[in-house]
Design a protein around this motif. Structure first.
Motif, short mmCIF file in Angstrom:
data_model
loop_
_atom_site.label_atom_id
_atom_site.label_comp_id
_atom_site.label_asym_id
_atom_site.label_seq_id
_atom_site.Cartn_x
_atom_site.Cartn_y
_atom_site.Cartn_z
N ALA A 25 0.85 -1.05 0.12
CA ALA A 25 -0.04 -0.05 -0.08
C ALA A 25 0.90 1.29 0.00
N ALA A 26 0.48 2.37 -0.50
CA ALA A 26 1.30 3.62 -0.62
C ALA A 26 1.33 4.10 0.75
N ALA A 27 2.37 4.35 1.04
CA ALA A 27 3.08 5.10 2.44
C ALA A 27 2.71 6.48 2.67
N THR A 28 2.64 7.08 1.65
CA THR A 28 2.47 8.52 1.49
C THR A 28 1.34 8.91 0.39
N ALA A 29 0.88 10.29 0.30
CA ALA A 29 0.04 10.68 -0.77
C ALA A 29 0.96 10.84 -1.94
N ALA A 30 2.12 11.06 -1.87
CA ALA A 30 2.73 11.31 -3.27
C ALA A 30 3.04 9.84 -3.87
N GLU A 31 3.17 8.78 -3.02
CA GLU A 31 3.50 7.61 -3.62
C GLU A 31 2.18 7.03 -4.28
N LEU A 32 0.96 7.43 -3.55
CA LEU A 32 -0.23 7.16 -4.14
C LEU A 32 -0.54 7.77 -5.58
N MET A 33 -0.15 9.26 -5.61
CA MET A 33 -0.22 9.73 -6.74
C MET A 33 0.51 9.13 -7.73
N ARG A 34 2.01 8.96 -7.62
CA ARG A 34 2.71 8.30 -8.60
C ARG A 34 2.04 6.88 -9.14
N SER A 35 1.43 6.04 -8.15
CA SER A 35 0.98 4.82 -8.45
C SER A 35 -0.18 5.04 -9.32
N ARG A 36 -1.19 6.04 -9.01
CA ARG A 36 -2.41 6.34 -9.83
C ARG A 36 -1.89 6.70 -11.30
N PHE A 37 -0.87 7.66 -11.24
CA PHE A 37 -0.21 8.14 -12.88
C PHE A 37 0.09 6.76 -13.50
N SER A 38 0.83 5.93 -12.86
CA SER A 38 1.28 4.66 -13.54
C SER A 38 -0.07 3.83 -13.86
N ALA A 39 -1.08 3.85 -13.20
CA ALA A 39 -2.24 3.19 -13.41
C ALA A 39 -2.96 3.97 -14.52
N PHE A 40 -2.92 5.22 -14.66
CA PHE A 40 -3.52 5.70 -15.82
C PHE A 40 -2.69 5.53 -16.84
N ALA A 41 -1.46 5.56 -16.90
CA ALA A 41 -0.63 5.09 -18.00
C ALA A 41 -0.85 3.71 -18.67
N ARG A 42 -1.28 2.76 -17.49
CA ARG A 42 -1.56 1.37 -18.11
C ARG A 42 -2.77 1.05 -18.09
N GLN A 43 -3.69 2.06 -17.91
CA GLN A 43 -5.14 1.91 -18.09
C GLN A 43 -5.94 1.01 -16.99
N ASP A 44 -5.51 0.90 -15.77
CA ASP A 44 -5.88 -0.17 -14.87
C ASP A 44 -6.97 0.56 -14.06
N GLU A 45 -8.11 0.65 -14.72
CA GLU A 45 -9.31 1.01 -14.01
C GLU A 45 -9.67 0.41 -12.66
N ALA A 46 -9.53 -0.56 -12.35
CA ALA A 46 -9.71 -1.47 -11.07
C ALA A 46 -8.82 -0.52 -10.11
N TYR A 47 -7.64 -0.37 -10.26
CA TYR A 47 -6.83 0.04 -9.12
C TYR A 47 -7.39 1.67 -9.05
N LEU A 48 -7.40 2.40 -10.00
CA LEU A 48 -7.62 3.76 -9.86
C LEU A 48 -9.14 3.92 -9.19
N LEU A 49 -9.89 3.13 -9.30
CA LEU A 49 -11.54 3.14 -8.63
C LEU A 49 -11.15 2.79 -7.25
N SER A 50 -10.44 1.81 -6.83
CA SER A 50 -10.00 1.34 -5.42
C SER A 50 -9.28 2.41 -4.61
N THR A 51 -8.50 3.34 -5.23
CA THR A 51 -7.85 4.36 -4.50
C THR A 51 -8.65 5.65 -4.76
N TRP A 52 -9.82 5.72 -4.92
CA TRP A 52 -10.79 6.84 -5.25
C TRP A 52 -11.44 7.00 -4.04
#
Length: 130
Positions: A25-52
């Protein structure tokens, strides 16, 4: 070896891939932001919705055809550390779009909160040039 879209780690599987697979799990908000950017880049909708955050989460994530996220630049962080409950991350997300691969940039200030022990994205305010 696939490089991680967030630009921090070398290999996707050892960087944001761990978060996307639920192994960490993301330890910081910035780490979550980076992981969400990567999820957008990879079109990982499930991860994006689960972290919203449930209060602001859409039913679906609209991925734009022909848009390719290329680079993330964290501009500023406010709070969002391991001991915080709230955080703000200002970022610039660079992309290419269209048949001529026209460059573009999304500049946003995003708000995050800790919910059920983990960081979630609440909402963002897009910053327009000019």
């Amino acid at each position: 070896m696939a490089r991680c879209p967030c630009g921090v780690g070398d290999r996707y599987r050892d960087c944001c891939g761990r978060l996307h697979r639920g192994e960490a799990a993301a330890a910081t908000a910035a780490e979550l932001m980076r992981s969400r950017f990567s999820a957008f880049a990879r079109q990982d909708e499930a991860y994006l919705l689960s972290t919203w955050h449930a209060a602001t989460r859409p039913e679906r994530v609209g991925f734009e055809d022909g848009l390719r996220w290329t680079r993330l630049e964290i501009v500023r962080e406010e709070g969002g550390g391991p001991g915080d409950d709230k955080g703000v991350v200002e970022f610039r997300a660079h992309y290419l779009t269209g048949p001529g691969s026209q460059p573009g940039e999304l500049h946003e200030v995003s708000r995050f909160v800790r919910h059920d022990g983990g960081w979630v994205y609440v909402r963002g305010k897009i910053i327009t040039a000019g």
